[in-house]
Write an enzyme that holds these catalytic residues in place. Structure first.
Site, PDB file in Angstrom:
ATOM      1  N   SER A   1       2.218  -3.767   8.111  1.00 25.74           N
ATOM      2  CA  SER A   1       1.046  -4.544   8.509  1.00 25.74           C
ATOM      3  C   SER A   1       1.226  -5.971   8.013  1.00 25.74           C
ATOM      4  O   SER A   1       1.920  -6.216   7.016  1.00 25.74           O
ATOM      5  CB  SER A   1      -0.216  -3.942   7.884  1.00 25.74           C
TER       6      SER A   1
ATOM      7  N   TYR B   1      -5.292  -2.132   0.200  1.00 25.81           N
ATOM      8  CA  TYR B   1      -4.439  -2.011   1.391  1.00 25.81           C
ATOM      9  C   TYR B   1      -3.263  -2.969   1.288  1.00 25.81           C
ATOM     10  O   TYR B   1      -2.127  -2.621   1.630  1.00 25.81           O
ATOM     11  CB  TYR B   1      -5.273  -2.280   2.635  1.00 25.81           C
TER      12      TYR B   1
END
Length: 259
Positions: A144, A157
């Protein structure tokens, strides 16, 4: 030769294991690869969704939790019995929570580390001998842009995806002598049915993530990039692919239309 024609010919007699296959980018990747002639083992925890996907596409459904050692061993045994695979595509992962570090939820952080980092490690570790033996193996990790640039409320995250990004780079260095190609695809804002909902736990909050954004990426968009990267001739390695919608110039720069 067109890109579509190239991918069709390159995909013949190729076999991939795709994790996170029951929804979102994982499901779209299974569809994209099967459509161009790949044999695909679709791996996720939700057996019912995998069964439906397999019935529709011809993919081989295999319910498994990639964080569970016994499940990973069973998957490896099944793929080995079926003749093996040359490509491992690690898409399983996710985010939980958007708290600051001061308000961090330990359970959320542990879940993100287990799924994004340890799960990717366990399944990659299990399949490396097979990929080495093949002689032209490929590992693709879906990370990501959260693993490339931190942002407020994303620390958990960020930490998990930064770790997965680092692990991908280390794997490329460690396995180059075994002719294993290691690819990283790092998407930005992708509108999928579950990612924001799972992270925030509320439909209204999830909808606000995409509000006003013209043409966010879709799961199919990212799957096309994944398919392209793994379908290229094996000597071509796309080390790191960052893919965002045009409206998102950076993690902190997202254009939203009013009204």
């Amino acid at each position: 030769m067109t890109l579509a024609a190239h991918n069709t010919s390159a995909g013949q007699n190729k076999t991939a294991v795709v994790t996170g296959a029951s929804t979102g980018i994982g499901e779209a990747t299974v569809r994209a690869l099967v459509s161009t002639g790949w044999t695909v083992f679709a791996v996720a925890r939700r057996a019912e969704r995998l069964g439906a996907l397999g019935a529709e596409t011809g993919a081989v459904p295999f319910p498994a939790d990639i964080t569970d050692d016994d499940d990973v061993a069973a998957l490896l045994a099944a793929v080995t019995k079926a003749g093996g695979a040359d490509t491992l595509i690690n898409i399983a992962g996710g985010a939980r929570g958007a708290d600051t570090i001061a308000n961090a939820d330990t359970d959320d952080w542990e879940w993100m580390y287990q799924v994004n980092v340890l799960g990717t490690m366990k399944i990659t570790r299990a399949f490396l001998p097979m990929l080495r033996q093949h002689g032209e193996g490929t590992v693709l990790n879906l990370t990501s842009t959260a693993g490339l640039s931190a942002y407020e409320g994303g620390a958990g995250y960020n930490a998990a995806k930064f770790a997965q990004h680092a692990m991908t780079n280390a794997l490329r260095l460690e396995e180059v002598g075994n002719n294993i190609r290691v690819i990283e695809v790092a998407p930005g804002l992708v509108h999928t049915e579950e990612f924001a909902l799972n992270r925030l736990g509320d439909k209204d909050a999830a909808a606000k993530v995409y509000a006003g954004v013209e043409k966010p990426l879709t799961a199919a968009d990212v799957a096309d990039v994944v398919k392209y990267a793994v379908s290229l001739p094996h000597h071509i390695n796309l080390d790191e692919i960052v893919v965002r919608p045009v409206a998102q110039a950076a993690n902190h720069k997202l254009v939203r239309k009013e009204g």
